[in-house]
Design a protein around this motif. Sequence first.
Motif, PDB file in Angstrom:
ATOM      1  N   VAL A  56      53.851  46.515  31.021  1.00 48.24           N
ATOM      2  CA  VAL A  56      55.321  46.592  31.087  1.00 48.24           C
ATOM      3  C   VAL A  56      55.877  45.281  31.638  1.00 48.24           C
ATOM      4  CG1 VAL A  56      57.284  47.730  32.167  1.00 48.24           C
ATOM      5  CG2 VAL A  56      55.379  49.094  31.319  1.00 48.24           C
ATOM      6  N   LEU A  57      55.291  44.785  32.716  1.00 46.80           N
ATOM      7  CA  LEU A  57      55.772  43.543  33.327  1.00 46.80           C
ATOM      8  C   LEU A  57      55.619  42.371  32.369  1.00 46.80           C
ATOM      9  CD1 LEU A  57      56.829  42.072  35.860  1.00 46.80           C
ATOM     10  CD2 LEU A  57      54.441  41.790  36.569  1.00 46.80           C
ATOM     11  N   PHE A  58      54.467  42.278  31.702  1.00 50.99           N
ATOM     12  CA  PHE A  58      54.200  41.170  30.790  1.00 50.99           C
ATOM     13  C   PHE A  58      55.179  41.137  29.628  1.00 50.99           C
ATOM     14  CE2 PHE A  58      51.680  39.768  26.973  1.00 50.99           C
ATOM     15  CZ  PHE A  58      51.723  38.408  27.257  1.00 50.99           C
ATOM     16  N   VAL A  84      59.777  45.475  18.245  1.00 49.85           N
ATOM     17  CA  VAL A  84      59.652  44.930  19.605  1.00 49.85           C
ATOM     18  C   VAL A  84      60.081  45.994  20.619  1.00 49.85           C
ATOM     19  CG1 VAL A  84      60.408  43.131  21.198  1.00 49.85           C
ATOM     20  CG2 VAL A  84      60.044  42.589  18.776  1.00 49.85           C
ATOM     21  N   LEU A  85      61.148  46.700  20.301  1.00 44.22           N
ATOM     22  CA  LEU A  85      61.578  47.798  21.176  1.00 44.22           C
ATOM     23  C   LEU A  85      60.506  48.880  21.241  1.00 44.22           C
ATOM     24  CD1 LEU A  85      65.324  48.164  20.063  1.00 44.22           C
ATOM     25  CD2 LEU A  85      64.417  46.972  22.064  1.00 44.22           C
ATOM     26  N   GLY A  86      59.851  49.122  20.107  1.00 45.88           N
ATOM     27  CA  GLY A  86      58.769  50.098  20.088  1.00 45.88           C
ATOM     28  C   GLY A  86      57.619  49.676  20.982  1.00 45.88           C
ATOM     29  N   LEU A  87      57.339  48.368  20.998  1.00 47.92           N
ATOM     30  CA  LEU A  87      56.287  47.833  21.859  1.00 47.92           C
ATOM     31  C   LEU A  87      56.614  48.110  23.327  1.00 47.92           C
ATOM     32  CD1 LEU A  87      53.741  46.017  22.220  1.00 47.92           C
ATOM     33  CD2 LEU A  87      55.325  44.076  22.338  1.00 47.92           C
ATOM     34  N   LEU A  88      57.855  47.819  23.719  1.00 46.71           N
ATOM     35  CA  LEU A  88      58.280  48.072  25.098  1.00 46.71           C
ATOM     36  C   LEU A  88      58.231  49.565  25.418  1.00 46.71           C
ATOM     37  CD1 LEU A  88      61.316  45.624  25.359  1.00 46.71           C
ATOM     38  CD2 LEU A  88      59.082  45.367  26.429  1.00 46.71           C
ATOM     39  N   ALA A  89      58.622  50.388  24.441  1.00 46.37           N
ATOM     40  CA  ALA A  89      58.622  51.834  24.661  1.00 46.37           C
ATOM     41  C   ALA A  89      57.206  52.351  24.890  1.00 46.37           C
ATOM     42  CB  ALA A  89      59.256  52.546  23.474  1.00 46.37           C
ATOM     43  N   ILE A  90      56.243  51.834  24.131  1.00 48.48           N
ATOM     44  CA  ILE A  90      54.848  52.250  24.302  1.00 48.48           C
ATOM     45  C   ILE A  90      54.344  51.887  25.696  1.00 48.48           C
ATOM     46  CG2 ILE A  90      52.477  51.804  23.555  1.00 48.48           C
ATOM     47  CD1 ILE A  90      53.578  51.456  20.704  1.00 48.48           C
ATOM     48  N   GLY A 156      43.507  42.830  25.529  1.00 50.81           N
ATOM     49  CA  GLY A 156      43.340  41.854  24.452  1.00 50.81           C
ATOM     50  C   GLY A 156      44.481  41.875  23.448  1.00 50.81           C
ATOM     51  N   PHE A 157      44.815  43.038  22.929  1.00 60.14           N
ATOM     52  CA  PHE A 157      45.877  43.126  21.927  1.00 60.14           C
ATOM     53  C   PHE A 157      47.257  42.891  22.535  1.00 60.14           C
ATOM     54  CE2 PHE A 157      42.575  45.452  19.525  1.00 60.14           C
ATOM     55  CZ  PHE A 157      42.600  44.689  18.369  1.00 60.14           C
ATOM     56  N   SER A 158      47.421  43.224  23.808  1.00 61.29           N
ATOM     57  CA  SER A 158      48.698  42.940  24.465  1.00 61.29           C
ATOM     58  C   SER A 158      48.922  41.432  24.560  1.00 61.29           C
ATOM     59  CB  SER A 158      48.725  43.564  25.867  1.00 61.29           C
ATOM     60  OG  SER A 158      48.705  44.977  25.803  1.00 61.29           O
ATOM     61  N   ALA A 189      50.073  50.396  16.715  1.00 60.76           N
ATOM     62  CA  ALA A 189      49.186  51.558  16.733  1.00 60.76           C
ATOM     63  C   ALA A 189      47.980  51.304  17.631  1.00 60.76           C
ATOM     64  CB  ALA A 189      48.733  51.891  15.313  1.00 60.76           C
ATOM     65  N   LEU A 190      47.419  50.092  17.549  1.00 63.26           N
ATOM     66  CA  LEU A 190      46.266  49.758  18.376  1.00 63.26           C
ATOM     67  C   LEU A 190      46.617  49.806  19.861  1.00 63.26           C
ATOM     68  CD1 LEU A 190      44.686  46.821  16.343  1.00 63.26           C
ATOM     69  CD2 LEU A 190      43.615  49.016  16.848  1.00 63.26           C
ATOM     70  N   ILE A 191      47.780  49.251  20.202  1.00 60.07           N
ATOM     71  CA  ILE A 191      48.209  49.264  21.610  1.00 60.07           C
ATOM     72  C   ILE A 191      48.499  50.695  22.051  1.00 60.07           C
ATOM     73  CG2 ILE A 191      50.039  48.543  23.197  1.00 60.07           C
ATOM     74  CD1 ILE A 191      50.208  45.931  21.651  1.00 60.07           C
TER      75      ILE A 191
END
Length: 293
Positions: A56-58, A84-90, A156-158, A189-191
């Motif tokens: 989350v911080l990164f 990108v919003l989906g990434l933050l939501a995950i 790694g994927f992050s 999906a991987l994250i």
Amino acid sequence: MVLSFPHAIGATLAVLVLYGLACLAVKHRWKHRIVVHPLKLIADASGRASLSSAQVLFFTLVVLWLAIYWVIQEGVLVSIDNSVLGLLAIAVAGSGVGKITDSTRFQATAENWAWARRKNWIEKDFSKASSKRAPIIGDLLTSDGNFDVARFQAVGFSLVVGIALLYNGATAASASEFSKFIIDETYLALIGVSQGAYVGGKYVGSNLFRELNAKLDGVRSLEMDFTSAVANSALWRERAVGDKTMKLAAETCAPGPYVTYMSAATEAAEIVGQMTGKPIDTTRIQPVLPLVS
């Protein structure tokens, strides 16, 4: 487009100011000393660096830097793609579920906490001060001391996605061009899968507090059995108030329940002493006597 260094420096300074405010917000946990180490900023209840909080911080710092960068450069709020919003939501969802899991893994029940406080087994809680356990980078990649593939995958994927996001956002020709940057669904999906495995691993992992709660539940029940047995003893009821001592209760009125309780309570006291770093004196293990009347 080449990165605009003056604008990049301005965005960096702004992010550093916000990061500094976050560091000030947690100084009470670290003996009121201002910390700048990111691992201390994201340490969880056990004193370990939290992977979900790190993600989350990164991602927040990356997106925040890009937003400020384009505000300085073009004076507009850059549009961010839904991916990108989906990434933050995950990341936020994983952090939230992880904290809920920690709240059950690293806490005693209210009944057990209150009982231990009455016994003077603890001062505030069952664990050593979290500041005594400094988080390390290995916390992000290990679980219960063992290398965790799910954590490694998440880290790694992050990093891959975060670097790609930062690079494309900083080198885009304009804010509108950056707004077209899309994170491939495969990486999301991987994250997401990594987050699920990480949180699931925390839930099913070793849980000393679960064992402690079970042990203290049993000890409290045994203490009630002893107290009830003493109260129901004819000898106890017949004795004068001044003669109603622990020796009478333990040796004459309810010797069996007393031995059973003391055996379980001694084991529980040893566990609590190891957790807090303060051994419990035998005088604080004795059971409660019935109210003298």
